[in-house]
Design a protein around this motif. Sequence first.
Motif, short mmCIF file in Angstrom:
data_model
loop_
_atom_site.label_atom_id
_atom_site.label_comp_id
_atom_site.label_asym_id
_atom_site.label_seq_id
_atom_site.Cartn_x
_atom_site.Cartn_y
_atom_site.Cartn_z
N GLU A 174 27.34 -47.24 -64.19
CA GLU A 174 26.71 -48.73 -63.45
C GLU A 174 27.15 -49.91 -64.38
OE1 GLU A 174 22.69 -48.10 -62.22
OE2 GLU A 174 23.43 -46.57 -60.44
N GLN A 175 26.51 -49.84 -65.55
CA GLN A 175 26.72 -50.91 -66.44
C GLN A 175 28.23 -51.27 -66.72
OE1 GLN A 175 24.96 -48.96 -69.83
NE2 GLN A 175 22.80 -50.32 -69.44
N GLN A 176 29.06 -50.29 -66.84
CA GLN A 176 30.32 -50.71 -66.96
C GLN A 176 30.99 -51.29 -65.77
OE1 GLN A 176 32.37 -46.90 -67.81
NE2 GLN A 176 31.64 -46.75 -69.62
N GLN A 177 30.42 -51.18 -64.60
CA GLN A 177 30.96 -51.70 -63.33
C GLN A 177 30.51 -53.08 -63.56
OE1 GLN A 177 29.53 -48.78 -60.41
NE2 GLN A 177 31.63 -47.43 -60.65
N SER A 178 29.27 -53.41 -63.72
CA SER A 178 28.49 -54.72 -63.72
C SER A 178 29.45 -55.50 -64.67
CB SER A 178 27.28 -54.60 -64.01
OG SER A 178 26.61 -54.05 -63.11
N VAL A 179 29.78 -55.22 -65.71
CA VAL A 179 30.43 -55.68 -66.73
C VAL A 179 31.91 -56.16 -66.21
CG1 VAL A 179 31.60 -55.80 -68.99
CG2 VAL A 179 29.30 -55.07 -68.74
N VAL A 180 32.50 -55.13 -65.66
CA VAL A 180 34.06 -55.46 -65.34
C VAL A 180 33.91 -56.49 -63.96
CG1 VAL A 180 35.95 -54.16 -63.92
CG2 VAL A 180 34.87 -53.07 -65.86
N ARG A 181 33.15 -56.23 -63.20
CA ARG A 181 32.74 -57.43 -62.15
C ARG A 181 32.80 -58.55 -62.71
NH1 ARG A 181 29.86 -53.00 -59.35
NH2 ARG A 181 28.02 -53.93 -60.02
N LEU A 218 35.05 -63.90 -63.70
CA LEU A 218 35.19 -65.04 -64.44
C LEU A 218 36.80 -65.38 -64.81
CD1 LEU A 218 32.82 -64.17 -67.57
CD2 LEU A 218 32.57 -66.15 -66.02
N ARG A 219 37.51 -64.27 -64.61
CA ARG A 219 38.91 -64.47 -64.66
C ARG A 219 39.42 -65.24 -63.52
NH1 ARG A 219 40.92 -58.45 -66.70
NH2 ARG A 219 40.79 -59.01 -69.00
N GLN A 220 38.76 -64.89 -62.36
CA GLN A 220 39.37 -65.69 -61.04
C GLN A 220 38.87 -66.99 -61.20
OE1 GLN A 220 41.01 -64.30 -58.56
NE2 GLN A 220 41.10 -66.31 -57.86
N ASP A 221 37.68 -67.38 -61.68
CA ASP A 221 37.20 -68.80 -61.79
C ASP A 221 38.04 -69.56 -62.73
OD1 ASP A 221 34.84 -68.16 -60.24
OD2 ASP A 221 33.33 -68.12 -61.79
N ASN A 222 38.51 -68.95 -63.72
CA ASN A 222 39.66 -69.36 -64.61
C ASN A 222 40.96 -69.75 -63.82
OD1 ASN A 222 40.41 -70.40 -67.22
ND2 ASN A 222 41.32 -68.52 -67.55
N ARG A 223 41.42 -68.94 -63.26
CA ARG A 223 42.59 -69.17 -62.60
C ARG A 223 42.30 -70.16 -61.52
NH1 ARG A 223 43.11 -63.18 -62.85
NH2 ARG A 223 41.77 -62.96 -60.95
N ASP A 224 41.32 -70.22 -60.69
CA ASP A 224 41.02 -71.24 -59.92
C ASP A 224 40.86 -72.64 -60.49
OD1 ASP A 224 40.92 -69.36 -57.79
OD2 ASP A 224 38.61 -69.31 -57.62
N ASN A 225 40.38 -72.70 -61.49
CA ASN A 225 40.31 -73.97 -62.33
C ASN A 225 41.81 -74.35 -62.67
OD1 ASN A 225 37.62 -74.06 -62.22
ND2 ASN A 225 37.21 -73.23 -64.01
N LYS A 226 42.48 -73.30 -63.13
CA LYS A 226 43.92 -73.82 -63.64
C LYS A 226 44.66 -74.24 -62.61
CE LYS A 226 44.29 -70.67 -67.66
NZ LYS A 226 45.12 -69.73 -68.24
N ILE A 227 44.51 -73.76 -61.47
CA ILE A 227 45.24 -74.26 -60.00
C ILE A 227 44.79 -75.70 -59.70
CG2 ILE A 227 45.86 -73.64 -57.59
CD1 ILE A 227 45.44 -70.98 -58.34
N ALA A 228 43.49 -75.86 -59.84
CA ALA A 228 43.01 -76.89 -59.34
C ALA A 228 43.38 -78.16 -60.49
CB ALA A 228 41.32 -77.05 -59.32
N GLY A 229 43.50 -77.92 -61.89
CA GLY A 229 44.02 -78.72 -62.59
C GLY A 229 45.44 -79.17 -62.52
N TYR A 230 46.40 -78.09 -62.08
CA TYR A 230 47.72 -78.23 -61.83
C TYR A 230 47.79 -79.14 -60.75
CZ TYR A 230 52.43 -77.34 -60.61
OH TYR A 230 53.58 -77.48 -60.31
N ARG A 231 47.13 -78.97 -59.68
CA ARG A 231 47.31 -79.77 -58.21
C ARG A 231 46.73 -81.45 -58.86
NH1 ARG A 231 44.37 -75.23 -54.56
NH2 ARG A 231 46.40 -74.46 -54.03
N GLN A 232 45.86 -81.48 -59.49
CA GLN A 232 45.34 -82.61 -59.92
C GLN A 232 46.56 -83.45 -60.64
OE1 GLN A 232 41.91 -83.58 -59.32
NE2 GLN A 232 41.86 -85.45 -60.30
N LYS A 233 47.11 -82.73 -61.51
CA LYS A 233 48.17 -83.54 -62.35
C LYS A 233 49.38 -83.74 -61.52
CE LYS A 233 47.25 -80.87 -66.57
NZ LYS A 233 47.77 -79.97 -67.46
N LYS A 234 49.51 -83.02 -60.64
CA LYS A 234 50.82 -83.43 -59.45
C LYS A 234 50.48 -84.34 -58.49
CE LYS A 234 54.03 -80.86 -59.37
NZ LYS A 234 55.38 -81.06 -60.14
#
Length: 113
Positions: A79-86, A91-107
């Motif tokens: 259960e702890q492992q699953q919580s950490v992985v989630r 966080l990885r998805q948030d990071n990807r979303d922020n990169k995409i938003a930053g790219y769109r902003q630059k364009k």
Amino acid sequence: MYIDKRRGQRLTKAMRTREISNKDLAQKIKVSSTAVSHWRQGKEIKVTHLIHICDLLSLSTDWLLTGDEWYFLKGLTKEQQQSVVRLIESLRQDNRDNKIAGYRQKKKPDDLR
């Protein structure tokens, strides 16, 4: 002398992903470019250098040494492992979303900002 080619390959992958040359890494941790080249071939790395490398490249020492990015989960309940992985995946998805938003902003044209 101990050689771990897979560790060298992981270091090479991390450096390429971050577009960091041997010379750049060497300057940042105050070693020769030859030393970095040796590490990328899988030759021994002093612990102090290993820590600096992982810090500079935002790597887990577990991943660089073993290739197991989930090594730190050992000893936790399922259960702890699953919580950490989630949490990490979120966080990885948030990071990807922020990169995409930053790219769109630059364009955007200057007059639309």
